[in-house]
Enzyme design. Structure first.
Site, PDB file in Angstrom:
ATOM      1  N   GLY A 110     -34.712 119.462 -37.846  1.00  0.00           N
ATOM      2  CA  GLY A 110     -35.349 119.067 -36.597  1.00  0.00           C
ATOM      3  C   GLY A 110     -35.536 120.288 -35.722  1.00  0.00           C
ATOM      4  O   GLY A 110     -35.033 121.366 -36.026  1.00  0.00           O
ATOM      5  N   LYS A 111     -36.276 120.158 -34.654  1.00  0.00           N
ATOM      6  CA  LYS A 111     -36.413 121.254 -33.689  1.00  0.00           C
ATOM      7  C   LYS A 111     -36.953 120.688 -32.392  1.00  0.00           C
ATOM      8  O   LYS A 111     -37.640 119.660 -32.391  1.00  0.00           O
ATOM      9  CB  LYS A 111     -37.380 122.324 -34.212  1.00  0.00           C
ATOM     10  CG  LYS A 111     -37.169 123.683 -33.583  1.00  0.00           C
ATOM     11  CD  LYS A 111     -36.034 124.437 -34.261  1.00  0.00           C
ATOM     12  CE  LYS A 111     -35.773 125.780 -33.619  1.00  0.00           C
ATOM     13  NZ  LYS A 111     -34.852 126.594 -34.457  1.00  0.00           N
ATOM     14  N   GLY A 112     -36.655 121.375 -31.290  1.00  0.00           N
ATOM     15  CA  GLY A 112     -37.184 120.958 -30.002  1.00  0.00           C
ATOM     16  C   GLY A 112     -37.717 122.157 -29.249  1.00  0.00           C
ATOM     17  O   GLY A 112     -37.386 123.301 -29.570  1.00  0.00           O
TER      18      GLY A 112
END
Ligand code: NAD
Length: 421
Positions: A110-112
């Site tokens: 995941g990444k933000g």
């Protein structure tokens, strides 16, 4: 001037997909699996209204992307930068999937990111923006679902605010919702140095492979934040000569070697590298082209492209940053005999110790630093050797080898779990 090659794409998500496709071809992956694994599972776009110090309200845009959950909860950092785009976050999320699989830890990717310039914001504004962002993405994050960590221009304090905000929302302290936390609230010993220490472990292995003694090896490091500055320090403690380092304001070089502790003290005091007395200035572009044994890109994407790859004179490139080299540049470096340790292997020390931190947080049982570093070394050297063996077996460079290992593992997990319903 020679003939101009076809303009290469610098879109990180297109690059990530091209890297995936290469591995999928080698693995002869089924068409349906390619379709599933090529795209992110979930993408959330949020608006983040934030009270600014001058009394106005500014609305920032933020993202959280979960690429794959096949091998476990999503895991990946949060980036604050004016140039953040959804495509960049999608690329970074998919690289996290492949990274976790490369080092074989039980996470998806995941990444933000938030489009903002943290350098122009006060601590109070950053706290307000971070807490509102955490609240907006709390519908998809959680200790068993998706666990953020620091990335460019976020740090342990940012993680503390997210942990606190999430905990307020669910009504109890949730140490396992983020990693890279301060030690006082469930952080892990060794997490701050983990990315750089992982770079050190795989660089040592690459030096053995290339028969370059690390003692006296000449090193250049681009980017002087968490990954770059600590990699420079650890490599110099191993006896390497640090020829040059840089940050967003430019670089400094000294052919006799920089005293990294003194450089760190100078940056701490003045906020920049430039002006350090025992060195000459050097641009970020020229730093990449220095003749050296080890080049460590530790800043942002697309630093080594088809344009400058022919001029890279390093023997080993250890990618502390995510996505610093384009696929066209990969081929050029490979043909030149440059040994490149790809990001999904080289900088996996960060997520590996994040995994250790998560395990400690969930058990409320904390390890000593020596234990953390020892486990990290085992994970990183094992992964390096597995990737190297595949590179030799398939006669491919280390990036494609790492993707073959990682995509194979994620494909296998997806196949075994099957498609719901
Ligand atoms: P950071 O915010 O601590 O540091 C970023 C550094 O890059 C700063 O020194 C900044 O001045 C420099 N920089 C920014 N723009 C630059 C430019 N145009 N040219 C040269 N330098 C520039 O960030 P970080 O955590 O060290 O992350 C750096 C890279 O490492 C990123 O690609 C990140 O995704 C990757 N990474 C970080 C971790 C981690 O645990 N922190 C883990 C894996 C990968």
């Amino acid at each position: 001037m020679g003939s101009v090659a076809v303009q290469e794409t610098l879109n990180p998500f297109e690059i990530a997909q091209a890297q995936f496709n290469t591995a999928a071809e080698h693995l002869k992956l089924e068409a349906w699996l390619r379709d599933v694994l090529r795209r992110p599972k979930r993408q959330l776009i949020v608006s983040i209204p934030t009270k600014m110090d001058n009394g106005t309200i500014r609305v920032f845009e933020g993202y959280r992307v979960q690429h794959s959950l096949a091998r476990g909860p999503a895991k990946g950092g949060i980036r604050y930068h004016p140039n953040v785009t959804l495509d960049e976050v999608k690329a970074l999320a998919s690289w996290m999937t492949w990274k976790c699989a490369t080092v074989n830890i039980p996470y998806g990717g995941g990444k933000g990111g938030v489009v903002c310039n943290p350098k122009e914001m006060s601590q109070r504004e950053l706290e307000g923006m971070t807490r509102r962002y955490a609240s907006e993405i709390s519908i998809i994050i959680g200790p068993e679902r998706d666990i953020p960590a620091p990335d460019v221009y976020t740090n342990a304090q940012t993680m503390a605010w997210i942990m606190d905000t999430y905990s307020m929302t669910v009504g109890s302290t949730q140490l396992g919702v983020v990693t890279g936390k301060p030690l006082q609230i469930g952080g892990s010993q060794g997490r701050n140095e983990a990315t750089a220490r992982g770079v050190l472990f795989v660089t040592r292995e690459a030096c053995v492979e290339k028969k370059i003694p690390i003692k006296g090896a000449r090193v250049a490091v681009q980017g002087f934040g968490n990954a770059g500055s600590i990699a420079a320090r650890l490599l110099s403690e191993d006896g390497a000569t640090i020829l040059a380092v840089s940050d967003s304001g430019g670089g400094i070089t000294n052919p006799r070697g920089l005293d990294i502790r003194a450089v760190l003290a100078h940056k701490e005091k003045t906020g920049m590298l430039r002006g350090y007395p025992e060195a000459e200035p050097i641009s970020n572009e020229k730093l990449l082209e220095l003749e050296c044994d080890v080049l460590v890109p530790a800043a942002l994407e697309n630093q080594i492209t088809q344009e400058n790859a022919p001029r890279i004179r390093a023997k080993i490139v250890a990618e502390a940053a995510n996505g610093p080299t384009t696929p066209a540049a990969d081929e050029i470096l490979h043909k030149k005999g440059v040994f490149l340790i790809p990001d999904i292997l080289a900088n996996a020390g960060g997520v590996t110790v994040s995994y250790f931190e998560w395990v400690q947080s969930l058990q409320s049982f904390f390890w000593e630093e020596a234990q953390v570093n020892q486990h990290l070394e085992k994970v990183m050297t094992r992964a390096f050797r597995e990737v190297l063996a595949i590179a030799k077996k398939f006669d491919v460079h280390m990036r494609t080898a790492a993707y073959i290992l990682a995509v194979g593992r994620v494909a296998e997990a997806t196949r075994i779990r099957g498609i719901y319903p």
